[in-house]
Design an enzyme around this catalytic site. Structure first.
Site, PDB file in Angstrom:
ATOM      1  N   LYS A   1       0.808  -1.231   0.000  1.00  0.00           N
ATOM      2  CA  LYS A   1       0.000   0.000   0.000  1.00  0.00           C
ATOM      3  C   LYS A   1       0.840   1.280   0.000  1.00  0.00           C
ATOM      4  O   LYS A   1       0.446   2.276  -0.597  1.00  0.00           O
ATOM      5  CB  LYS A   1      -0.937   0.020   1.207  1.00  0.00           C
ATOM      6  CG  LYS A   1      -2.092  -0.952   1.113  1.00  0.00           C
ATOM      7  CD  LYS A   1      -2.970  -0.780   2.333  1.00  0.00           C
ATOM      8  CE  LYS A   1      -4.212  -1.629   2.242  1.00  0.00           C
ATOM      9  NZ  LYS A   1      -5.235  -1.219   3.198  1.00  0.00           N
TER      10      LYS A   1
ATOM     11  N   ASN B   1      -5.021   2.046  -1.782  1.00  0.00           N
ATOM     12  CA  ASN B   1      -5.652   0.716  -1.831  1.00  0.00           C
ATOM     13  C   ASN B   1      -6.419   0.495  -3.135  1.00  0.00           C
ATOM     14  O   ASN B   1      -6.859  -0.616  -3.407  1.00  0.00           O
ATOM     15  CB  ASN B   1      -6.537   0.448  -0.598  1.00  0.00           C
ATOM     16  CG  ASN B   1      -7.922   1.047  -0.722  1.00  0.00           C
ATOM     17  OD1 ASN B   1      -8.123   2.017  -1.459  1.00  0.00           O
ATOM     18  ND2 ASN B   1      -8.876   0.479  -0.028  1.00  0.00           N
TER      19      ASN B   1
ATOM     20  N   ASP C   1     -10.564   3.409   2.012  1.00  0.00           N
ATOM     21  CA  ASP C   1     -10.862   3.004   3.399  1.00  0.00           C
ATOM     22  C   ASP C   1     -11.556   4.121   4.181  1.00  0.00           C
ATOM     23  O   ASP C   1     -12.469   3.859   4.967  1.00  0.00           O
ATOM     24  CB  ASP C   1      -9.576   2.594   4.132  1.00  0.00           C
ATOM     25  CG  ASP C   1      -9.061   1.245   3.668  1.00  0.00           C
ATOM     26  OD1 ASP C   1      -9.857   0.434   3.171  1.00  0.00           O
ATOM     27  OD2 ASP C   1      -7.843   0.991   3.796  1.00  0.00           O
TER      28      ASP C   1
ATOM     29  N   LEU D   1     -13.236  -2.221  14.026  1.00  0.00           N
ATOM     30  CA  LEU D   1     -12.878  -2.466  12.628  1.00  0.00           C
ATOM     31  C   LEU D   1     -12.761  -3.962  12.303  1.00  0.00           C
ATOM     32  O   LEU D   1     -12.799  -4.364  11.140  1.00  0.00           O
ATOM     33  CB  LEU D   1     -11.543  -1.771  12.306  1.00  0.00           C
ATOM     34  CG  LEU D   1     -11.622  -0.436  11.577  1.00  0.00           C
ATOM     35  CD1 LEU D   1     -12.653   0.485  12.162  1.00  0.00           C
ATOM     36  CD2 LEU D   1     -10.275   0.254  11.542  1.00  0.00           C
TER      37      LEU D   1
END
Ligand code: ATR
Length: 289
Positions: A70, A91, A106, A231
């Site tokens: 990433k 991403n 994200d 998460l």
């Protein structure tokens, strides 16, 4: 049916076989009648620049990027979207007529997941547990989308301080608390919990192999005015979420963020609305719930 017109999207990562994105994205392509296919490819760290350069050469629509690439992909982009620049990680890549555009879905994914459960970030005071890569995406998303104050608790204070500085540069108030202030139940930490209506758990506690662990938040600090967002999506209810729920808080796991980061990527590649409920069902079925 894959034929000579099929357009490809690839996942670049190492490992990739655990990823749920191929199932979710291929189901979405099929449902929307797009002649696209999503393939997971394992790329070694030493080969990532070659793999990215191949995207326009092979005419791929774009890519997802996952661990460990990433960050490495960031300087290989022609254009970087703001979220992605601030998070310092890509991403999603879109091949726009040979120009590679880097995104990080994200942040948007997290905010859309919050919206899904009716949470409004404008003017909110929030708590973030953790200051790693996932926390950065969450914090950037909230700072850019209207929260008033972000209170960061992390085991390593230096990482929390760096993240808080970034939040402040975006014009949002940020405070750092020692992880130990949860254990000692410091007044300032307690006050931060009283003032907040959202607690986001971004650490790896609760995730295999640390399923039995959870952040040392005094449970009496959690009430029915708190939304607790973990998460982690596997297991579906971490120990932390379970305890928060029993303390009366509203709880949500990370499946929504996983879903909406994919939905946002789908929309970037195809410029079509994503079949969100179908994608959610695919993830739920795959995760066995
Ligand atoms: P990710 O990309 O999933 O966020 P990461 O960048 O490695 O992964 O961040 C992991 C987060 O979990 C960090 O906030 C980390 O705390 P440190 O910054 O102190 O390392 C936190 N974390 C991991 N194990 C932990 C533990 N046993 N106790 C408390 N926090 C932990």
């Amino acid at each position: 049916m894959i034929n000579s017109h099929t357009q490809a999207v690839v996942l670049l990562g190492d490992p990739v076989t655990h990823s749920l994105s191929p199932l979710m994205q291929n189901a979405a392509f099929k449902a929307t009648g797009l002649n696209c296919a999503y393939l997971a490819t394992r790329v070694k760290q030493t080969d990532i620049a070659i793999a990215v350069a191949a995207i326009p050469v092979l005419g791929f629509v774009g890519a997802n990027v996952t661990v460990p690439h990433k960050k490495a992909v960031l300087p290989l982009m022609d254009v970087l979207h703001q979220d992605c620049q601030l998070i310092g990680a890509v991403n999603t890549i879109v091949n726009d007529n040979g120009k590679l555009k880097g995104y990080n879905t994200d942040s948007e994914g997290f905010m859309r997941a919050l919206g899904d459960v009716g949470y409004q970030p404008e003017g909110a005071r929030v708590i973030v547990l953790g200051a790693g890569g996932a926390a950065r995406a969450v914090v950037v998303g909230m700072a850019l989308r209207g929260v008033k104050e972000i209170n960061i608790f992390n085991r390593s204070r230096a990482k929390a301080v760096a993240l808080a500085r970034q939040v402040q540069e975006l014009g949002v108030s940020a405070n750092v608390y020692d992880w130990s202030s949860l254990i000692t139940e410091s007044d300032s930490a307690r006050q931060a919990f009283i003032n907040a209506n959202l607690i986001v758990q971004t650490t790896s506690l609760g995730m295999p192999p640390m399923e039995s662990e959870y952040p040392p938040v005094p449970l009496k600090w959690l009430t029915d005015k708190h939304l607790v967002y973990d998460l982690v999506y596997n297991p579906p209810e971490t120990k932390f979420l379970n305890k928060a729920r029993q303390s009366g808080a509203k709880t949500v796991n990370g499946l929504g963020m996983l879903l909406y980061q994919g939905v946002t990527a789908f929309e970037l590649w195809t410029r079509c609305a994503a079949p969100v409920e179908l994608m959610r069902t695919v993830l739920r079925n795959e995760l066995g719930r």
